[in-house]
Design an enzyme around this catalytic site. Structure first.
Site, PDB file in Angstrom:
ATOM      1  N   ASP A 121       0.808  -1.223   0.000  1.00  0.00           N
ATOM      2  CA  ASP A 121       0.000   0.000   0.000  1.00  0.00           C
ATOM      3  C   ASP A 121       0.840   1.270   0.000  1.00  0.00           C
ATOM      4  OD1 ASP A 121      -2.247  -1.645   0.105  1.00  0.00           O
ATOM      5  OD2 ASP A 121      -2.213  -1.677   2.300  1.00  0.00           O
TER       6      ASP A 121
ATOM      7  N   LYS B 127       1.937   1.944  -5.143  1.00  0.00           N
ATOM      8  CA  LYS B 127       2.496   1.353  -6.366  1.00  0.00           C
ATOM      9  C   LYS B 127       1.592   1.598  -7.566  1.00  0.00           C
ATOM     10  CE  LYS B 127       2.460  -2.633  -4.282  1.00  0.00           C
ATOM     11  NZ  LYS B 127       2.144  -2.221  -2.909  1.00  0.00           N
TER      12      LYS B 127
ATOM     13  N   GLY C 194      -4.379  -4.458  -3.769  1.00  0.00           N
ATOM     14  CA  GLY C 194      -5.412  -3.456  -4.018  1.00  0.00           C
ATOM     15  C   GLY C 194      -4.703  -2.176  -4.423  1.00  0.00           C
ATOM     16  N   HIS C 195      -4.813  -1.820  -5.695  1.00  0.00           N
ATOM     17  CA  HIS C 195      -4.086  -0.660  -6.200  1.00  0.00           C
ATOM     18  C   HIS C 195      -5.090   0.394  -6.653  1.00  0.00           C
ATOM     19  CE1 HIS C 195      -0.584  -3.650  -7.226  1.00  0.00           C
ATOM     20  NE2 HIS C 195      -0.817  -3.552  -5.945  1.00  0.00           N
TER      21      HIS C 195
ATOM     22  N   GLN D 159       2.102  -6.159  -3.067  1.00  0.00           N
ATOM     23  CA  GLN D 159       2.568  -6.248  -1.673  1.00  0.00           C
ATOM     24  C   GLN D 159       3.879  -5.445  -1.502  1.00  0.00           C
ATOM     25  OE1 GLN D 159       1.586  -9.668  -3.149  1.00  0.00           O
ATOM     26  NE2 GLN D 159      -0.357  -8.760  -2.678  1.00  0.00           N
TER      27      GLN D 159
HETATM   28  P1  GDP Z   1      -0.640   0.165  -3.587  1.00  0.00           P
HETATM   29  O1  GDP Z   1      -1.238  -1.081  -3.046  1.00  0.00           O
HETATM   30  O2  GDP Z   1       0.825   0.263  -3.326  1.00  0.00           O
HETATM   31  O3  GDP Z   1      -0.965   0.428  -5.021  1.00  0.00           O
HETATM   32  O4  GDP Z   1      -1.290   1.345  -2.747  1.00  0.00           O
HETATM   33  P2  GDP Z   1      -2.852   1.525  -2.439  1.00  0.00           P
HETATM   34  O5  GDP Z   1      -3.518   2.015  -3.669  1.00  0.00           O
HETATM   35  O6  GDP Z   1      -3.410   0.328  -1.766  1.00  0.00           O
HETATM   36  O7  GDP Z   1      -2.791   2.628  -1.305  1.00  0.00           O
HETATM   37  C1  GDP Z   1      -2.258   3.895  -1.540  1.00  0.00           C
HETATM   38  C2  GDP Z   1      -3.374   4.926  -1.336  1.00  0.00           C
HETATM   39  O8  GDP Z   1      -2.797   6.222  -1.250  1.00  0.00           O
HETATM   40  C3  GDP Z   1      -4.358   4.988  -2.476  1.00  0.00           C
HETATM   41  O9  GDP Z   1      -5.620   5.334  -1.971  1.00  0.00           O
HETATM   42  C4  GDP Z   1      -3.806   6.107  -3.361  1.00  0.00           C
HETATM   43  O10 GDP Z   1      -4.834   6.768  -4.106  1.00  0.00           O
HETATM   44  C5  GDP Z   1      -3.235   7.023  -2.330  1.00  0.00           C
HETATM   45  N1  GDP Z   1      -2.042   7.765  -2.747  1.00  0.00           N
HETATM   46  C6  GDP Z   1      -1.048   7.376  -3.603  1.00  0.00           C
HETATM   47  N2  GDP Z   1      -0.089   8.322  -3.644  1.00  0.00           N
HETATM   48  C7  GDP Z   1      -0.472   9.308  -2.809  1.00  0.00           C
HETATM   49  C8  GDP Z   1       0.108  10.548  -2.392  1.00  0.00           C
HETATM   50  O11 GDP Z   1       1.200  10.917  -2.787  1.00  0.00           O
HETATM   51  N3  GDP Z   1      -0.607  11.291  -1.483  1.00  0.00           N
HETATM   52  C9  GDP Z   1      -1.797  10.884  -0.986  1.00  0.00           C
HETATM   53  N4  GDP Z   1      -2.403  11.675  -0.113  1.00  0.00           N
HETATM   54  N5  GDP Z   1      -2.372   9.727  -1.357  1.00  0.00           N
HETATM   55  C10 GDP Z   1      -1.720   8.961  -2.235  1.00  0.00           C
HETATM   56  P1  IMO Z   2      -0.842  -4.270  -2.168  1.00  0.00           P
HETATM   57  O1  IMO Z   2      -0.398  -4.809  -3.509  1.00  0.00           O
HETATM   58  C1  IMO Z   2      -0.904  -4.674   2.149  1.00  0.00           C
HETATM   59  C2  IMO Z   2      -0.980  -8.737   3.777  1.00  0.00           C
HETATM   60  C3  IMO Z   2      -2.237  -9.165   4.507  1.00  0.00           C
HETATM   61  C4  IMO Z   2      -1.624 -10.102   5.529  1.00  0.00           C
HETATM   62  C5  IMO Z   2      -0.514 -10.789   4.736  1.00  0.00           C
HETATM   63  C6  IMO Z   2      -0.888 -12.147   4.171  1.00  0.00           C
HETATM   64  O2  IMO Z   2      -2.129  -3.561  -2.218  1.00  0.00           O
HETATM   65  O3  IMO Z   2       0.260  -3.495  -1.538  1.00  0.00           O
HETATM   66  P2  IMO Z   2      -2.380 -12.886   2.098  1.00  0.00           P
HETATM   67  O4  IMO Z   2      -3.840 -12.675   1.816  1.00  0.00           O
HETATM   68  O5  IMO Z   2      -1.476 -12.332   1.055  1.00  0.00           O
HETATM   69  O6  IMO Z   2      -2.052 -14.311   2.433  1.00  0.00           O
HETATM   70  O7  IMO Z   2      -2.116 -12.064   3.462  1.00  0.00           O
HETATM   71  O8  IMO Z   2      -0.188  -9.901   3.683  1.00  0.00           O
HETATM   72  N1  IMO Z   2      -1.204  -8.228   2.399  1.00  0.00           N
HETATM   73  C7  IMO Z   2      -1.125  -6.942   2.056  1.00  0.00           C
HETATM   74  N2  IMO Z   2      -0.940  -5.845   2.817  1.00  0.00           N
HETATM   75  N3  IMO Z   2      -1.003  -4.563   0.817  1.00  0.00           N
HETATM   76  C8  IMO Z   2      -1.154  -5.652   0.038  1.00  0.00           C
HETATM   77  O9  IMO Z   2      -1.128  -5.599  -1.310  1.00  0.00           O
HETATM   78  C9  IMO Z   2      -1.264  -6.909   0.658  1.00  0.00           C
HETATM   79  N4  IMO Z   2      -1.451  -8.176   0.216  1.00  0.00           N
HETATM   80  C10 IMO Z   2      -1.395  -8.971   1.282  1.00  0.00           C
HETATM   81  O10 IMO Z   2      -2.875  -8.078   5.100  1.00  0.00           O
HETATM   82  O11 IMO Z   2      -1.006  -9.363   6.555  1.00  0.00           O
HETATM   83 MG    MG Z   3      -2.799  -1.700  -1.817  1.00  0.00          MG
END
Ligand code: GDP
Ligand code: IMO
Ligand code: MG
Length: 429
Positions: free
Chosen positions: A13, A16, A40-41, A223
């Site tokens: 999170d 990416k 979850g992106h 991840q």
């Molecule tokens: P990922 O799993 O690495 O793709 O990240 P996620 O999408 O799960 O979580 C990142 C969250 O932060 C998302 O809701 C993005 O829209 C948000 N985000 C990404 N870059 C920035 C940033 O520079 N500032 C803020 N405030 N939010 C951001």
């Molecule tokens: P993105 O790509 C954050 C965590 C779960 C748990 C552990 C194992 O959005 O960054 P799993 O279901 O993979 O067996 O769970 O890994 N986890 C993540 N945490 N971002 C993710 O993906 C994750 N994918 C799995 O919360 O701790």
């Molecule tokens: Mg994510």
């Protein structure tokens, strides 16, 4: 370097998806190489918000998007995501989307087992996403998996199903569950097969071809390094290798194809699920980071745990993954803090450590050593150039790159695609 490998350098999170989407318009192909729909992106483009779990983030810009063999694929989750994105106006065709035909499938029995185990573990649970990721990878290395290519030969699946069901029925019996309903499973697979098969192909071949023609390939990790099954906070990890090296094995290209390694680093730290987290803040400051950063999981909606930036962990991740440069994200979330802290070392039973130890008990026992800096007045939110940043925010960035011994290539200042500062172009350097 013609290619870029994007990986998370913390516990996932990090942002990416946003960075991959931003880079995708300059790439010829985007490839997912590990994980599954546990990812979850979130991508924000103007008024539109796209949430992707399985589809590569390049699909939104129409860039050729490929699911590599290293991914575990839930065909029903894929169909649901396909339908959702298509309804949002995203075009997904056999021209711009392909799935490795040697990709293992996540089946309903994997989801069942994930849930049963977590439930039985009680407070010792991993806190998985409940998507069946771990059990599906176990069956892959246990040589029991049903793969995408098997969908074209369902009438010849008997002996494979015997092996798979013998394994799962024994486990299910231990949880007091009925055996796998083979007929129902086969019927479900037969129903979904044509949808998946239209995209299935030996993607290693296609990727090698486009690479020879000079294509820029963007590898999209899921991840983060601290969730890597070897290098992460074991056993509180996911079941795949999340490090940059997996881009090669998980796509069918050699390690010389993966190029610039871009580590995505959040300006503070978050974690979702159980496991050690040295800089976690269970106080008002942690609450404030969570609220400002909207730290709720994209996949499960769970509240993410929040804490200060941990330079020790991030330096370790960058080293393990050979990170060439980082994208520092969510800097804007730190706007308005009087003071900000960075963890620069750990104290463990009277000793000072400059690395994160391997043993779970040590990982849980380390105490962070902090360095405190002044926060900044004014805002970084929406900044698109270095000149837009307050001087003290620049000092923070410089201190981060010094401590993690890795330069900053990009800075992200909001969820919006274009609110991104380019310091060093990963496709060129
Ligand atoms: P990922 O799993 O690495 O793709 O990240 P996620 O999408 O799960 O979580 C990142 C969250 O932060 C998302 O809701 C993005 O829209 C948000 N985000 C990404 N870059 C920035 C940033 O520079 N500032 C803020 N405030 N939010 C951001
Ligand atoms: P993105 O790509 C954050 C965590 C779960 C748990 C552990 C194992 O959005 O960054 P799993 O279901 O993979 O067996 O769970 O890994 N986890 C993540 N945490 N971002 C993710 O993906 C994750 N994918 C799995 O919360 O701790
Ligand atoms: Mg994510």
């Amino acid at each position: 370097m013609a290619s870029v490998t994007v990986i998370g350098a913390q516990w996932g999170d990090e942002g990416k998806g946003k960075i991959v989407d931003w880079l995708a318009s300059r790439a010829d192909a985007v490839v997912r190489f590990q994980g599954g729909h546990n990812a979850g992106h979130t991508l924000v483009v103007g008024e539109q918000v796209y949430k992707l779990s399985l589809l590569p983030s390049g699909i939104v810009t129409g860039t050729l998007s490929i699911i590599g063999n290293g991914v575990v694929l839930d065909p029903w989750a894929l169909k649901a995501e396909f339908d959702k994105l298509t309804a949002q106006g995203v075009t997904i065709t056999t021209e711009n989307f392909a799935i490795a035909d040697n990709c293992p499938l996540i089946l309903p029995l994997h989801r069942d087992l994930d849930g049963l185990r977590e439930q039985a573990a009680g407070s010792g649970k991993i806190g998985t996403t409940g998507r069946g990721i771990g059990p599906a990878y176990e069956d892959k290395v246990g040589r029991r998996a049903i793969r995408v290519c098997d969908l074209a030969h369902l009438d010849a699946l008997d002996s494979q199903l015997d092996r798979l069901c013998a394994h799962h029925d024994a486990l299910r019996a231990g949880f007091g569950q009925p055996p796998v309903d083979r007929a129902a499973l086969l019927a479900e697979l037969a129903e979904i097969a044509p949808f998946v098969l239209q995209f299935a192909q030996p993607v290693w071949k296609r990727l090698n071809k486009v690479r020879k023609a000079g294509a820029r390939i963007l590898f999209e990790g899921a991840q983060g390094v601290l969730l890597d099954v070897d290098h992460g906070t074991y056993p509180f990890v996911t079941s795949s290798n999340t490090v940059s090296g997996t881009a090669a094995s998980g796509s069918g290209l050699g390690p010389n194809a993966t190029g610039f390694v871009l580590g995505i680093v959040k300006a503070y730290t978050t974690r979702v699920g159980s496991g050690p987290f040295p800089t976690e803040l269970e106080d008002e400051t942690g609450q404030r980071l969570g609220e400002r950063g909207h730290e709720f999981g994209t996949v499960t909606g769970r509240k993410r745990r929040c804490g200060w930036f941990d330079a020790v962990l991030t330096r370790q991740s960058c080293a393990i993954s050979g990170v060439t440069g980082i994208a520092l994200t969510k800097l804007d979330v730190l706007d308005g803090f009087d003071k900000v802290k960075i963890c620069t070392g750990y104290r463990l039973r009277g000793k000072v450590l400059d690395y994160f130890p391997s043993h779970a008990a040590d990982q849980a026992a380390v105490e962070p050593i902090y360095e405190e800096m002044d926060g900044w007045q004014g805002t970084t939110a929406g900044a698109r150039s270095w000149a837009d940043l307050p001087a003290q925010a620049i000092k923070y960035i410089q201190r981060v790159q010094e401590l993690i011994e890795t330069p900053v290539a990009l800075v992200s200042t909001s969820p919006e695609r274009e609110d991104t500062i380019l310091v060093r172009d990963p496709f060129v350097d």
